[in-house]
Design an enzyme around this catalytic site. Structure first.
Site, mmCIF file in Angstrom:
data_model
loop_
_atom_site.group_PDB
_atom_site.id
_atom_site.type_symbol
_atom_site.label_atom_id
_atom_site.label_comp_id
_atom_site.label_asym_id
_atom_site.label_seq_id
_atom_site.Cartn_x
_atom_site.Cartn_y
_atom_site.Cartn_z
ATOM 1 N N GLU A 36 65.266 77.960 63.013
ATOM 2 C CA GLU A 36 63.878 78.348 63.304
ATOM 3 C C GLU A 36 63.868 79.368 64.440
ATOM 4 O OE1 GLU A 36 60.482 79.429 63.640
ATOM 5 O OE2 GLU A 36 60.554 77.841 62.131
ATOM 6 N N GLN A 44 47.978 74.574 63.221
ATOM 7 C CA GLN A 44 47.060 75.552 62.637
ATOM 8 C C GLN A 44 45.765 74.959 62.075
ATOM 9 O OE1 GLN A 44 49.206 78.337 60.072
ATOM 10 N NE2 GLN A 44 50.963 78.158 61.422
ATOM 11 N N CYS A 160 45.805 75.954 53.138
ATOM 12 C CA CYS A 160 44.479 75.331 53.220
ATOM 13 C C CYS A 160 43.427 76.127 52.459
ATOM 14 C CB CYS A 160 44.035 75.137 54.665
ATOM 15 S SG CYS A 160 42.530 74.144 54.725
ATOM 16 N N ASP A 327 54.620 74.627 52.211
ATOM 17 C CA ASP A 327 53.993 75.825 51.668
ATOM 18 C C ASP A 327 54.915 76.666 50.785
ATOM 19 O OD1 ASP A 327 51.868 74.980 53.157
ATOM 20 O OD2 ASP A 327 51.952 76.586 54.644
ATOM 21 N N LYS A 335 48.432 73.911 49.566
ATOM 22 C CA LYS A 335 49.406 74.075 50.652
ATOM 23 C C LYS A 335 48.746 73.626 51.953
ATOM 24 C CE LYS A 335 51.737 77.775 48.106
ATOM 25 N NZ LYS A 335 52.938 76.999 47.762
ATOM 26 N N THR A 336 48.872 72.337 52.259
ATOM 27 C CA THR A 336 48.231 71.771 53.452
ATOM 28 C C THR A 336 49.187 70.829 54.181
ATOM 29 O OG1 THR A 336 47.381 69.765 52.390
ATOM 30 C CG2 THR A 336 46.009 71.733 52.212
ATOM 31 N N ALA A 338 48.349 67.941 55.075
ATOM 32 C CA ALA A 338 48.123 66.618 54.485
ATOM 33 C C ALA A 338 49.052 66.380 53.304
ATOM 34 C CB ALA A 338 46.671 66.492 54.037
ATOM 35 N N CYS A 371 41.897 68.484 51.830
ATOM 36 C CA CYS A 371 41.333 69.639 52.532
ATOM 37 C C CYS A 371 40.150 69.135 53.340
ATOM 38 C CB CYS A 371 40.846 70.692 51.546
ATOM 39 S SG CYS A 371 42.161 71.422 50.568
#
Length: 436
Positions: A36, A44, A160, A327, A335-336, A338, A371
């Site tokens: 990373e 975000q 999201c 994602d 793509k979340t 959650a 969402c």
């Protein structure tokens, strides 16, 4: 120079940190490395609230070093190339890293260049986006004096999917407070034919649209932005030849295609050939998003560019010791964060079972995602659904002392969940590898 890890994780975002933390928690002796390059990790989901001046931007970030789990080696580089046949990843500096198991979770790339003129419009500050600079969004909302407020969603998958409309509902409320709403038309232009893919949620959102008097324009694919003239150019992506009717041209409401317009407002529109240009005084958009180049150009990618995995096990379809989630994967769900909350435990169980006995765990991901759709200051709807677009509330959320009986309807308790409880759960549970 080379390194070897039992488990190599690409990405220090929600998915990468959660998986490595969970693996360490369940088997502390595992040798794990995370690739990373970023120094900072952002929460975000709160950026919508930052854009509406109801959350502190500084609280959305933490140093990456504080999140890398103890005992996990942080390789502060960018992954560049995969050689899955030899279990190898090569970084941009040429470092070769081998692995027994690989978890691919670098997230996606925000790419304004996919729309002509968009980067220029963002650079000039003409267009704002919570995805790139939520503090700028607030400056635009705060200084807005009326006119056409255009909110738009791209035709690509995005982080999201509800975010492009959440800020619109908050903006409407802010404009009412400041007295500019009476001389404002709010327009939401989106490429699909529905405001949301789950009917029970779409019904709730359309009632919000009614209440807030918002013009929704369906089947609008953004192709170009003219920063100087403040025009957003759209293709209409629905075949209109059969109906022979005008879509959004000259304000003759009787001739409009009802499937394309909802709650028509006579805002200025210019037509050039097949393109329709909506003139705006302010514009917020979600920029187009795609997989990073090193993923698209790799043997791991599907035809669409995302990492090709089994939608239940998240195991790569070709390389059994590679997994992907979040994602960058081609899982057919939103793509979340959650979704990652439910994906990470499956990836972890499968890797641990493979290490132990060379078989998968039998645990599968059912496509759950959610969402949190903020519909105003102090109000929210929680869209929870599975692969089949069924409304599927998570029983775990019912355990919180919120007593929410129906999360498909607007409620102040869901706002409390969004603003206070979810950030707490994120930093204190998910990032520490605790299943929630």
């Amino acid at each position: 120079m080379s390194k070897h890890f039992q488990v190599l994780v690409i990405g220090g975002g929600t998915a990468g940190i959660m998986v490595s933390s969970m693996l360490k928690r369940k088997n502390s002796s595992l040798q794990i490395g995370i690739i990373e390059p970023a120094e900072t990790h952002y929460y975000q989901p709160a950026w919508t609230l930052v854009g509406a001046n109801t959350y502190n931007y500084e609280k959305t970030s933490r140093p990456m070093s504080s999140l890398i789990p103890k005992g996990v080696e942080w390789i502060k580089e960018s992954a560049n190339k995969f050689e899955p046949e030899t279990n190898k990843v090569i970084t941009k500096t040429g470092l070769e890293i081998t692995y027994d198991y690989l978890v691919v979770a670098p997230g996606l790339k925000i790419d304004p260049a996919m729309i002509e003129g968009l980067q220029d419009a963002m650079d000039k500050g003409v267009v704002c986006s919570n995805y790139t600079n939520p503090k700028h969004t607030w400056e635009i909302l705060k200084n807005f004096k009326g006119g056409t407020a255009l909110f738009t969603q791209p035709a690509t998958p995005i982080k999201c999917g509800g975010a492009p409309q959440k800020i619109m509902y908050l903006a409407d409320e802010h404009f009412r407070k400041t007295g500019v709403r009476d001389n404002t038309d709010i327009v939401f232009a989106l490429p699909s034919g529905s405001i949301f893919g789950v009917k029970i949620i779409a019904d709730t959102l359309m009632s919000v649209v009614d209440k807030k008097d918002i013009n929704v324009r369906f089947f609008h694919k953004l192709v170009k932005v003219d920063a100087n003239k403040k025009i957003a150019w759209y293709e209409i992506v629905k075949d209109l030849s059969g109906g022979g009717c005008v879509t959004i041209a000259d304000g003759d409401e009787a001739s409009l295609d009802r499937d394309i317009q909802y709650n028509y407002k006579d805002v200025k529109v210019t037509r050039e050939g097949d393109l329709y240009g909506i003139h705006f005084d302010m514009m917020h958009l979600a920029p187009p998003q795609r997989a990073p180049d090193f993923i698209i150009n790799s043997p791991l990618a599907s035809e669409t560019g995302w990492v090709d995995v089994n939608k239940g096990t998240m195991q790569h379809v070709k390389y059994p010791n590679i997994f992907s989630l979040g994602d960058v994967s081609n899982l057919p769900t939103s793509k979340t964060g959650a979704a990652i909350r439910k994906q990470a435990p499956v990836v972890v169980e499968n890797i641990l079972k493979l290490i132990e006995s060379n078989v998968l765990s039998g645990k599968e991901y059912q496509g759950y995602t959610s969402c949190p759709l903020v519909t105003g200051y102090g109000k929210m709807v929680l869209a929870e659904f599975d692969y089949n677009q069924n409304f599927e509330p998570d029983p775990k959320l019912k355990e919180f002392p919120l007593m929410i009986t129906d999360s498909s309807k607007e409620h102040w308790r869901l706002w409390i969940l969004k603003k206070y409880m979810l950030p707490y759960l994120y930093w204190n549970k998910m990032m520490k590898g605790i299943e929630v």
